[in-house]
Scaffold this active site. Structure first.
Site, PDB file in Angstrom:
ATOM      1  N   LYS A  12      36.898 -51.894   8.773  1.00  0.00           N
ATOM      2  CA  LYS A  12      37.404 -53.182   8.300  1.00  0.00           C
ATOM      3  C   LYS A  12      37.239 -54.204   9.414  1.00  0.00           C
ATOM      4  CE  LYS A  12      41.536 -55.397   6.367  1.00  0.00           C
ATOM      5  NZ  LYS A  12      42.946 -55.184   5.950  1.00  0.00           N
ATOM      6  N   LYS A  45      34.730 -53.052   4.626  1.00  0.00           N
ATOM      7  CA  LYS A  45      35.251 -54.340   4.191  1.00  0.00           C
ATOM      8  C   LYS A  45      34.968 -55.373   5.278  1.00  0.00           C
ATOM      9  CE  LYS A  45      39.556 -56.672   2.816  1.00  0.00           C
ATOM     10  NZ  LYS A  45      41.022 -56.575   2.686  1.00  0.00           N
TER      11      LYS A  45
END
Length: 335
Positions: free
Chosen positions: A208, A261
């Protein structure tokens, strides 16, 4: 000119789909759902056209709308009725996600994944309780060290354990820790197993990045940090090798699915993880990616349906097995 090789032969209408290398199905998609304990009616999210915060009592109806499109999985994000420095409402038995889970799992056939993080629950908007750390040059002839606040990694692990177990008890099919805390997958796996939830899988936000594409989500989930940023715990967008290290650590700790992400600016990371690991790979087509296509479409510059589908195909082509996307319902209707 030798025209023995004519790739255009296989681009004709009746054969084009037969030789298509990448397919996208509604069952590849996960739809985010925002449940808000502070409202009694649906509240449109201005920065994310077509999406709303829904009250707990409307969560079942919202999930049923998703299921009607052919999408079978949802990811729940919660806005609690109150916040505090520790984010204690995140694991409360009567918390917003826990209440919504019990209703959704008892009244629908949706596969329900829950976001396991603290940023929506802390009054400072960071992903765990805070601690002071010293920064600066500690040498005698340098400037004095100055205290600054950062997330207390190890204290956060205990909170994540409690959140994950509370979600499993309320009926979550899968939990998805998103805080990028070191050791979070191992801590959650141990806590779930110890509480008798060995069958609940973990989808880790394993890579992420600290991204500018998250802006609309922070509006949607009321989770923007009240000071500073998340550079201390989310990944540097410049780093690729580090993503493989993060994913490897999560795999060793027992993660079942690996999430990247955001998706579109990090397709190289999705592809690298697909090559290196045999775990299912998920990608989060985040709010900023969604909002910018909507904004361009509103100007008449892009065909929204076409670019949405093309974007998701690119994520699937890069190697994602699952795509968490705000386009889930619209694209599923097209498919």
């Amino acid at each position: 000119m030798d025209l023995t090789h004519r790739p255009r032969r296989l681009r004709q209408d009746r054969v084009r789909d037969l030789v298509s290398e990448t397919s996208l199905e509604p069952t590849d998609l996960i739809a985010p759902v925002f449940v808000d304990a502070t409202t009694d009616e649906r509240v449109p999210i201005e920065s994310m056209p077509g999406h709303e915060r829904v009250p707990v009592d409307d969560a079942v109806a919202r999930v049923e709308e998703v299921l009607e499109t052919g999408v079978e999985a949802v990811m729940l994000f919660g806005i609690p009725e109150s916040k505090d420095p520790e984010g204690t409402r995140a694991w409360a038995d009567d918390g917003v996600i826990q209440e919504a889970l019990r209703q959704i799992t008892s009244e629908t056939d949706a596969y329900v994944i829950t976001d396991v993080c603290l940023c929506e629950y802390t009054d400072h908007g960071h992903c765990g309780p805070l601690e002071e750390e010293l920064r600066g040059d500690a040498l005698a002839d340098g400037p004095a060290c100055e205290p600054t606040l950062t997330v207390d990694n190890d204290a956060t692990l205990g909170a994540l354990e409690k959140i994950a177990v509370s979600h499993a008890r309320a009926g979550a099919d899968m939990v998805a820790p998103s805080g990028m805390m070191d050791g979070m997958v191992g801590a959650i796996r141990s806590a779930l197993d110890g509480a008798g939830f060995e069958g609940v899988p973990i989808m880790s936000y394993a890579a992420k990045y600290e991204s500018a594409f998250y802006g609309p989500f922070r509006d949607a989930a009321d989770g923007a940090p009240s000071f500073g940023n998340r550079r201390h715990y989310q990944m540097d967008p410049a780093n690729a090798r580090e993503a493989l290290r993060e994913v490897r650590l999560d795999a060793e700790q027992g993660a079942d699915v690996m999430m990247v992400k955001p998706a579109l600016p990090y397709l190289d990371i999705v592809s690298a993880i697909r090559r290196e690991f045999d775990h299912p790979v998920a990608a989060y087509n985040v709010s900023g990616e969604y909002a910018m296509l909507h904004a361009a479409a509103e100007k008449g510059w892009l065909d929204l349906e076409a670019v949405a589908l093309e974007s998701l195909l690119s994520i699937k082509r890069a190697g994602a097995d699952l795509i968490l996307t705000y386009f889930a319902e619209d694209v599923a209707r097209q498919l």
